[in-house]
Design a protein around this motif. Structure first.
Motif, PDB file in Angstrom:
ATOM      1  N   MET A   1     -26.165  18.369  -5.440  1.00  0.00           N
ATOM      2  CA  MET A   1     -24.776  18.206  -5.144  1.00  0.00           C
ATOM      3  C   MET A   1     -23.803  19.054  -5.486  1.00  0.00           C
ATOM      4  SD  MET A   1     -22.151  14.281  -5.597  1.00  0.00           S
ATOM      5  CE  MET A   1     -23.361  13.466  -4.798  1.00  0.00           C
ATOM      6  N   ASN A   2     -23.659  18.962  -4.738  1.00  0.00           N
ATOM      7  CA  ASN A   2     -21.999  20.726  -4.916  1.00  0.00           C
ATOM      8  C   ASN A   2     -21.271  20.176  -5.912  1.00  0.00           C
ATOM      9  OD1 ASN A   2     -20.319  20.422  -2.813  1.00  0.00           O
ATOM     10  ND2 ASN A   2     -20.856  21.283  -1.509  1.00  0.00           N
ATOM     11  N   GLY A   3     -20.368  21.595  -5.910  1.00  0.00           N
ATOM     12  CA  GLY A   3     -19.172  21.166  -6.571  1.00  0.00           C
ATOM     13  C   GLY A   3     -17.848  19.943  -6.298  1.00  0.00           C
ATOM     14  N   LEU A   4     -18.088  20.954  -4.981  1.00  0.00           N
ATOM     15  CA  LEU A   4     -16.367  19.934  -3.546  1.00  0.00           C
ATOM     16  C   LEU A   4     -17.032  18.031  -3.316  1.00  0.00           C
ATOM     17  CD1 LEU A   4     -13.950  20.266  -2.489  1.00  0.00           C
ATOM     18  CD2 LEU A   4     -15.439  20.976  -0.019  1.00  0.00           C
ATOM     19  N   ALA A   5     -18.645  17.799  -2.978  1.00  0.00           N
ATOM     20  CA  ALA A   5     -18.966  16.463  -2.789  1.00  0.00           C
ATOM     21  C   ALA A   5     -18.851  15.704  -4.335  1.00  0.00           C
ATOM     22  CB  ALA A   5     -21.115  17.129  -2.600  1.00  0.00           C
ATOM     23  N   ARG A   6     -19.271  16.490  -5.111  1.00  0.00           N
ATOM     24  CA  ARG A   6     -18.808  16.027  -6.453  1.00  0.00           C
ATOM     25  C   ARG A   6     -18.116  15.310  -6.986  1.00  0.00           C
ATOM     26  NH1 ARG A   6     -22.096  18.553 -10.151  1.00  0.00           N
ATOM     27  NH2 ARG A   6     -23.423  17.558  -9.902  1.00  0.00           N
ATOM     28  N   ASN A   7     -17.210  16.715  -6.947  1.00  0.00           N
ATOM     29  CA  ASN A   7     -15.576  16.242  -6.716  1.00  0.00           C
ATOM     30  C   ASN A   7     -14.600  15.454  -6.355  1.00  0.00           C
ATOM     31  OD1 ASN A   7     -12.156  17.755  -7.013  1.00  0.00           O
ATOM     32  ND2 ASN A   7     -13.189  17.274  -8.943  1.00  0.00           N
ATOM     33  N   SER A   8     -15.332  15.326  -4.643  1.00  0.00           N
ATOM     34  CA  SER A   8     -14.708  14.308  -3.511  1.00  0.00           C
ATOM     35  C   SER A   8     -14.894  12.763  -4.050  1.00  0.00           C
ATOM     36  CB  SER A   8     -14.604  14.943  -2.509  1.00  0.00           C
ATOM     37  OG  SER A   8     -14.115  15.837  -2.347  1.00  0.00           O
ATOM     38  N   GLU A   9     -16.617  13.035  -5.183  1.00  0.00           N
ATOM     39  CA  GLU A   9     -17.370  11.270  -4.965  1.00  0.00           C
ATOM     40  C   GLU A   9     -16.421  10.521  -6.274  1.00  0.00           C
ATOM     41  OE1 GLU A   9     -21.108  10.495  -7.081  1.00  0.00           O
ATOM     42  OE2 GLU A   9     -21.706  10.655  -5.013  1.00  0.00           O
ATOM     43  N   GLU A  10     -16.339  11.410  -7.184  1.00  0.00           N
ATOM     44  CA  GLU A  10     -15.753  11.018  -8.189  1.00  0.00           C
ATOM     45  C   GLU A  10     -13.788  10.756  -8.004  1.00  0.00           C
ATOM     46  OE1 GLU A  10     -15.457  14.890 -11.470  1.00  0.00           O
ATOM     47  OE2 GLU A  10     -17.677  13.863 -11.571  1.00  0.00           O
ATOM     48  N   HIS A  11     -13.325  11.031  -7.176  1.00  0.00           N
ATOM     49  CA  HIS A  11     -12.078  11.056  -6.543  1.00  0.00           C
ATOM     50  C   HIS A  11     -12.094   9.459  -6.185  1.00  0.00           C
ATOM     51  CE1 HIS A  11     -10.934  15.405  -6.906  1.00  0.00           C
ATOM     52  NE2 HIS A  11     -10.473  14.681  -7.977  1.00  0.00           N
ATOM     53  N   GLN A  12     -13.104   9.513  -5.225  1.00  0.00           N
ATOM     54  CA  GLN A  12     -13.109   7.720  -4.467  1.00  0.00           C
ATOM     55  C   GLN A  12     -13.117   7.393  -5.139  1.00  0.00           C
ATOM     56  OE1 GLN A  12     -12.457   7.080  -0.874  1.00  0.00           O
ATOM     57  NE2 GLN A  12     -11.762   8.833  -1.153  1.00  0.00           N
ATOM     58  N   GLN A  13     -13.999   7.112  -6.458  1.00  0.00           N
ATOM     59  CA  GLN A  13     -14.311   6.590  -7.662  1.00  0.00           C
ATOM     60  C   GLN A  13     -13.311   6.172  -8.354  1.00  0.00           C
ATOM     61  OE1 GLN A  13     -16.923   4.017  -8.100  1.00  0.00           O
ATOM     62  NE2 GLN A  13     -15.113   3.039  -9.369  1.00  0.00           N
ATOM     63  N   LEU A  14     -11.987   6.965  -8.788  1.00  0.00           N
ATOM     64  CA  LEU A  14     -10.904   6.326  -9.389  1.00  0.00           C
ATOM     65  C   LEU A  14      -9.556   5.425  -8.210  1.00  0.00           C
ATOM     66  CD1 LEU A  14     -10.853  10.009 -11.371  1.00  0.00           C
ATOM     67  CD2 LEU A  14      -9.978   7.310 -12.232  1.00  0.00           C
ATOM     68  N   LEU A  15     -10.211   6.181  -7.135  1.00  0.00           N
ATOM     69  CA  LEU A  15      -9.085   4.913  -6.460  1.00  0.00           C
ATOM     70  C   LEU A  15     -10.008   4.079  -6.391  1.00  0.00           C
ATOM     71  CD1 LEU A  15      -6.864   5.391  -4.483  1.00  0.00           C
ATOM     72  CD2 LEU A  15      -8.313   6.407  -2.359  1.00  0.00           C
ATOM     73  N   SER A  16     -11.010   3.433  -6.414  1.00  0.00           N
ATOM     74  CA  SER A  16     -11.348   2.267  -6.562  1.00  0.00           C
ATOM     75  C   SER A  16     -11.531   1.705  -7.571  1.00  0.00           C
ATOM     76  CB  SER A  16     -13.081   2.512  -5.890  1.00  0.00           C
ATOM     77  OG  SER A  16     -13.662   0.654  -5.933  1.00  0.00           O
ATOM     78  N   PHE A  17     -11.283   2.173  -8.461  1.00  0.00           N
ATOM     79  CA  PHE A  17     -10.180   1.753  -9.355  1.00  0.00           C
ATOM     80  C   PHE A  17      -9.217   1.078  -9.703  1.00  0.00           C
ATOM     81  CE2 PHE A  17     -14.044   3.950 -12.660  1.00  0.00           C
ATOM     82  CZ  PHE A  17     -15.303   2.748 -12.178  1.00  0.00           C
ATOM     83  N   ILE A  18      -8.585   2.449  -9.165  1.00  0.00           N
ATOM     84  CA  ILE A  18      -7.150   2.361  -8.417  1.00  0.00           C
ATOM     85  C   ILE A  18      -7.016   1.162  -8.035  1.00  0.00           C
ATOM     86  CG2 ILE A  18      -4.914   2.866  -7.947  1.00  0.00           C
ATOM     87  CD1 ILE A  18      -6.143   5.807  -9.419  1.00  0.00           C
ATOM     88  N   ASP A  19      -7.203   0.412  -6.757  1.00  0.00           N
ATOM     89  CA  ASP A  19      -6.753  -0.789  -5.738  1.00  0.00           C
ATOM     90  C   ASP A  19      -7.639  -1.844  -7.119  1.00  0.00           C
ATOM     91  OD1 ASP A  19      -6.307   1.445  -3.912  1.00  0.00           O
ATOM     92  OD2 ASP A  19      -7.821   1.511  -2.725  1.00  0.00           O
ATOM     93  N   GLU A  51     -15.700  16.898 -16.283  1.00  0.00           N
ATOM     94  CA  GLU A  51     -16.764  17.831 -15.599  1.00  0.00           C
ATOM     95  C   GLU A  51     -15.751  18.718 -14.698  1.00  0.00           C
ATOM     96  OE1 GLU A  51     -18.540  14.818 -13.082  1.00  0.00           O
ATOM     97  OE2 GLU A  51     -20.013  13.972 -15.059  1.00  0.00           O
ATOM     98  N   GLU A  52     -14.561  18.246 -14.259  1.00  0.00           N
ATOM     99  CA  GLU A  52     -13.177  19.085 -12.911  1.00  0.00           C
ATOM    100  C   GLU A  52     -13.556  20.688 -14.073  1.00  0.00           C
ATOM    101  OE1 GLU A  52     -10.966  17.137  -9.420  1.00  0.00           O
ATOM    102  OE2 GLU A  52      -9.974  17.424 -11.915  1.00  0.00           O
ATOM    103  N   GLU A  53     -12.438  20.456 -15.286  1.00  0.00           N
ATOM    104  CA  GLU A  53     -12.208  21.602 -15.942  1.00  0.00           C
ATOM    105  C   GLU A  53     -13.499  22.382 -16.183  1.00  0.00           C
ATOM    106  OE1 GLU A  53      -9.960  20.190 -18.518  1.00  0.00           O
ATOM    107  OE2 GLU A  53      -8.314  19.373 -17.247  1.00  0.00           O
TER     108      GLU A  53
END
Length: 129
Positions: A1-19, A51-53
């Motif tokens: 998985m490339n950096g952009l895909a992994r980063n986007s996946e992590e953002h989706q997980q964070l949004l799920s936790f926030i929801d 991971e992002e940094e």
């Protein structure tokens, strides 16, 4: 998985936790449950940030210092919301849901969008882990 895909996946997980947190606030869950959910958001944000940094460092992202400051701001907001849930009255606790989501969405739309543009422009071998 490339950096952009992994980063986007992590953002989706964070949004799920926030929801999930927003749903719990709306249902009137206990403060203890809300605190546990906010801690889940905070803990995952710490992992994501690291991971992002690290990816930004590997790619020599020119906006890394500013992005770190934005991460600091987001973590400070989460800490502030945790205090509010622990100590405030019910109307103030209900406000935390909107404040959390707004803070996260502003981060996504600003600093993270800039980083994603940078990643998109660098697609290829440099993004492979």
């Amino acid at each position: 998985m490339n950096g952009l895909a992994r980063n986007s996946e992590e953002h989706q997980q964070l949004l799920s936790f926030i929801d999930h947190y927003a749903l719990a606030v709306g249902q009137g869950n206990s403060r203890r449950e809300l605190i546990a959910l906010l801690k889940q958001v905070s803990d995952y944000e710490r992992v994501h940030r690291k991971e992002e940094e690290a990816l930004m460092e590997r790619l020599q992202y020119p906006g890394l210092a500013a992005h770190r400051q934005e991460h600091d701001r987001l973590m400070a907001r989460i800490a502030e919301l945790l205090l509010r849930v622990r100590n405030a009255d019910e109307p103030a606790v209900r406000e935390t849901e909107g404040l959390l989501k707004t803070s996260f969405m502003e981060h996504l739309a600003g600093p993270d969008a800039e980083f994603h543009l940078f990643l998109s422009q660098r697609r290829g071998g440099a993004l492979r882990d």
